[in-house]
Design an enzyme around this catalytic site. Structure first.
Site, short mmCIF file in Angstrom:
data_model
loop_
_atom_site.label_atom_id
_atom_site.label_comp_id
_atom_site.label_asym_id
_atom_site.label_seq_id
_atom_site.Cartn_x
_atom_site.Cartn_y
_atom_site.Cartn_z
N SER A 25 -17.75 28.98 15.04
CA SER A 25 -17.21 27.72 14.52
C SER A 25 -18.26 27.08 13.60
CB SER A 25 -16.85 26.79 15.68
OG SER A 25 -17.97 26.56 16.46
N LEU A 34 -18.25 26.68 10.37
CA LEU A 34 -18.53 27.42 9.14
C LEU A 34 -18.22 26.59 7.90
CD1 LEU A 34 -17.18 31.02 9.85
CD2 LEU A 34 -19.53 30.31 9.49
N CYS A 66 -20.42 -2.53 12.46
CA CYS A 66 -19.71 -2.59 13.74
C CYS A 66 -20.67 -2.94 14.89
CB CYS A 66 -18.94 -1.30 13.99
SG CYS A 66 -17.58 -1.55 15.14
N HIS A 75 -15.72 -0.75 9.57
CA HIS A 75 -16.41 0.49 9.16
C HIS A 75 -16.07 0.77 7.70
CE1 HIS A 75 -18.00 2.02 12.98
NE2 HIS A 75 -16.92 1.52 13.55
N GLU A 100 -17.52 2.37 5.57
CA GLU A 100 -17.87 3.72 5.11
C GLU A 100 -16.65 4.65 5.02
OE1 GLU A 100 -18.70 2.35 7.98
OE2 GLU A 100 -18.84 3.79 9.65
N1 GLN Z 1 -19.14 -0.58 21.21
C1 GLN Z 1 -18.70 -1.59 20.33
C2 GLN Z 1 -17.26 -2.00 20.60
O1 GLN Z 1 -16.52 -1.27 21.23
C3 GLN Z 1 -18.89 -1.18 18.87
C4 GLN Z 1 -18.04 -0.04 18.44
C5 GLN Z 1 -18.44 0.58 17.11
O2 GLN Z 1 -19.58 0.44 16.66
N2 GLN Z 1 -17.54 1.30 16.50
O3 GLN Z 1 -16.83 -3.04 20.21
#
Ligand code: GLN
Length: 537
Positions: free
Chosen positions: A12, A14, A384, A510, A512
């Site tokens: 796996s 690859l 986050c 997030h 990103e």
């Molecule tokens: N652990 C934290 C929460 O559940 C942050 C989660 C994360 O960084 N994606 O809120």
């Protein structure tokens, strides 16, 4: 509606996902409409409950799908937003079948892997392919695994169902290189192709993952023993940047080979924009080093999209972005200030990023790293969990709320500055119950993030259970923390910043996940720009 199935052999990891993405890109560059699908043969419904150590990053789609990280590669290569449906697991397929069984949809029948499971797989794939010219389907795992057999059987049947001009099988295999004799070995690949053929699938194209260039002799041997045409043996060597992979394949004629095999006219691809991305990544004028203070630092796949987003931010600034992985646990053990001072002296810390994560391990180290960034005015970006650490740090060290914490890490904390919302409190099931998917945020007029995004209403993807506790909002703002982005109803804090510092920004989202090589995310671009400025200060 044509399907291209990508299987893997020998081992796996690859890079099948990048090969599937590259195939998709080469078809899109020929003006075809392309969809991409990942099949994961494990029993989970989705990747949401898996540790990053098991499976790397959990990639989140707009509609809240918690998927495999390959979906992220697909989105970045094809600049498209996929959905939870683009990720199929054994668990999802069985769930559907068992639900139908309980509804009495198979009354009188014996429910079996063939035809019921295989039919469910086929109909999911046909649904996904409906509006597209090409659907590239990557089958996770390795040929020979018990778990992937129903999927391989389903894709075998699809050639019969749809006709051979509509289905193409691509196999990715490893050619080990033996240093002492200076040769590459084809035997493992021969075996894996044999295994595939025993299941009724003959590959049309063979990707050879190799450390050294393929000689003519090796191509011939693979062609003979694996029964693929010589020009359908594609060399897949490692590249410095993943974005070079499709170009390497195109140079070997892959795009038109696929069209030819699927009885389509040859077409020239439009790859200029892609080539210009590569040119910019490979010839940067500057370099910065970002200190990544997290807990999964040994496993870079846990931060896949983040690494890519930072690279994209670099492209936007003609800058090579180097990452200095700093274990937050190590900071706890060796003293945060000492370690980070040393990194700065060695020019290995132009900015600090605290990424997402779950669980208490390493948290104090992250909080200390935030403190360091705030006190020394080092550019800081919190993602986050990074925002949650910044809130805890600010509460403890600026607002004087001793022992402030998230109830995730200390349920008894006197100051639960990060806590469940009331609706999360009664949730006991862990799967699919976080705040996950795209959410709108309203940015404060004139705030740093407002300027960065260039607008007031934005949308980012989320994946977390805990939130900033509104009870502490007033004291935070009084002490100089700006809550610069909130949910439209004002209940949820989405962005924070300290405006008197050069760059101290964190988000509950997030971002990103939405960055693309040809469309770098403004938050990461700005972060890299300021890191660069900080370096030359
Ligand atoms: N652990 C934290 C929460 O559940 C942050 C989660 C994360 O960084 N994606 O809120």
């Amino acid at each position: 509606m044509k399907f291209i199935f990508v299987t893997g052999g020998v081992i796996s990891s690859l890079g099948k996902g990048l090969i599937a993405s590259s195939i998709g890109l080469l078809m899109k560059a020929r003006d075809f409409k392309v969809n991409l699908v990942k099949i994961d043969p494990y029993l989970q419904i989705d990747a949401g409950t898996m540790s990053p150590y098991e499976h790397g990053e959990v990639f989140v789609t707009d509609d809240g799908g918690e998927t495999d990280l390959d979906i992220g590669n697909y989105e970045r290569f094809l600049d498209m937003n996929l959905t939870a449906q683009n990720s199929i697991t054994t668990g999802k397929i069985y769930w559907n079948i068992l639900t139908k069984e309980r509804q009495g949809r198979f009354l009188g029948k014996t429910v079996q892997v063939i035809p019921h499971i295989t039919d469910e797989i086929k109909s999911s794939l046909l649904n996904l392919g409906r509006d597209f010219d090409f659907t590239v389907v990557e089958i996770g795992g390795t040929v020979g695994d018990i778990e992937s057999q129903p999927f391989l059987e389903a894709i075998r049947q699809m050639k019969k169902d749809l006709g051979k001009e509509n289905v193409l099988y691509v196999h990715v295999s490893l050619l080990p290189y033996i240093k002492t004799t200076d040769e590459v070995k084809t035997k493992p690949t021969q075996h894996s192709v044999k295994e595939l053929r025993a299941l009724g699938i003959t590959p049309d194209i063979l990707f050879a993952r190799t450390e050294v260039p393929l000689t003519d002799k090796v191509r011939e041997k693979l062609s003979l023993f694996c029964d693929v045409e010589k020009e359908a043996v594609i060399e897949a060597m490692n590249t410095e940047y993943i974005y070079e992979i499709p170009i390497n394949f195109e140079k070997q004629g892959l795009g038109n080979l696929i069209l030819d095999k699927l009885s389509l006219e040859k077409r020239n691809p439009e790859l200029e924009y892609w080539n210009s991305i590569i040119k910019r990544i490979k010839n940067p004028d500057h370099e910065v080093t970002i200190g990544m203070v997290g807990k999964y630092v040994e496993l870079k796949d846990a931060y896949k999209s983040l690494i890519e987003a930072l690279t994209h931010g670099g492209i936007d600034n003609n800058t090579r972005v180097k990452l200095n992985w700093i274990s937050s646990e190590a900071l706890e053990e060796s003293g945060c200030c000492e370690v980070l001072d040393r990194e700065r002296e060695n020019n290995k810390l132009d900015a600090i990023l605290v990424p997402g994560g779950f669980g208490v391990r390493g948290i104090e180290g992250m909080i200390e790293a935030v403190r360091y960034a705030r006190e020394k005015d080092i550019p800081f970006l919190g993602i986050c969990l990074g925002l949650q650490c910044a809130i805890i740090e600010f509460a403890r060290n600026v607002c004087g709320l001793e022992g402030a914490n998230s109830t995730e890490f200390d349920p008894e904390t006197p100051y639960p500055v990060i806590d469940f919302l009331p609706e999360q409190r009664n949730i006991t099931d862990k799967g699919g119950t976080m705040r996950v998917g795209a959410y709108t945020a309203l940015l404060k007029e004139g705030s740093f993030v407002n300027k960065i995004y260039g607008k007031r209403e934005i949308s980012e993807r989320h994946r977390h259970r805990y939130e900033v506790n509104n009870k502490f909002k007033d004291i935070f703002e009084e002490k100089g923390l700006t809550l610069s982005g909130v949910s439209p109803d004002g209940r949820l804090v989405e962005f924070i910043e300290i405006s008197r510092l050069q760059f101290f920004v964190a988000t509950q989202a997030h971002p990103e996940f939405k960055s693309r090589p040809d469309m770098p995310h403004p938050l990461f671009s700005s972060f890299i720009r300021i890191a660069l400025k900080n370096k030359h200060k």
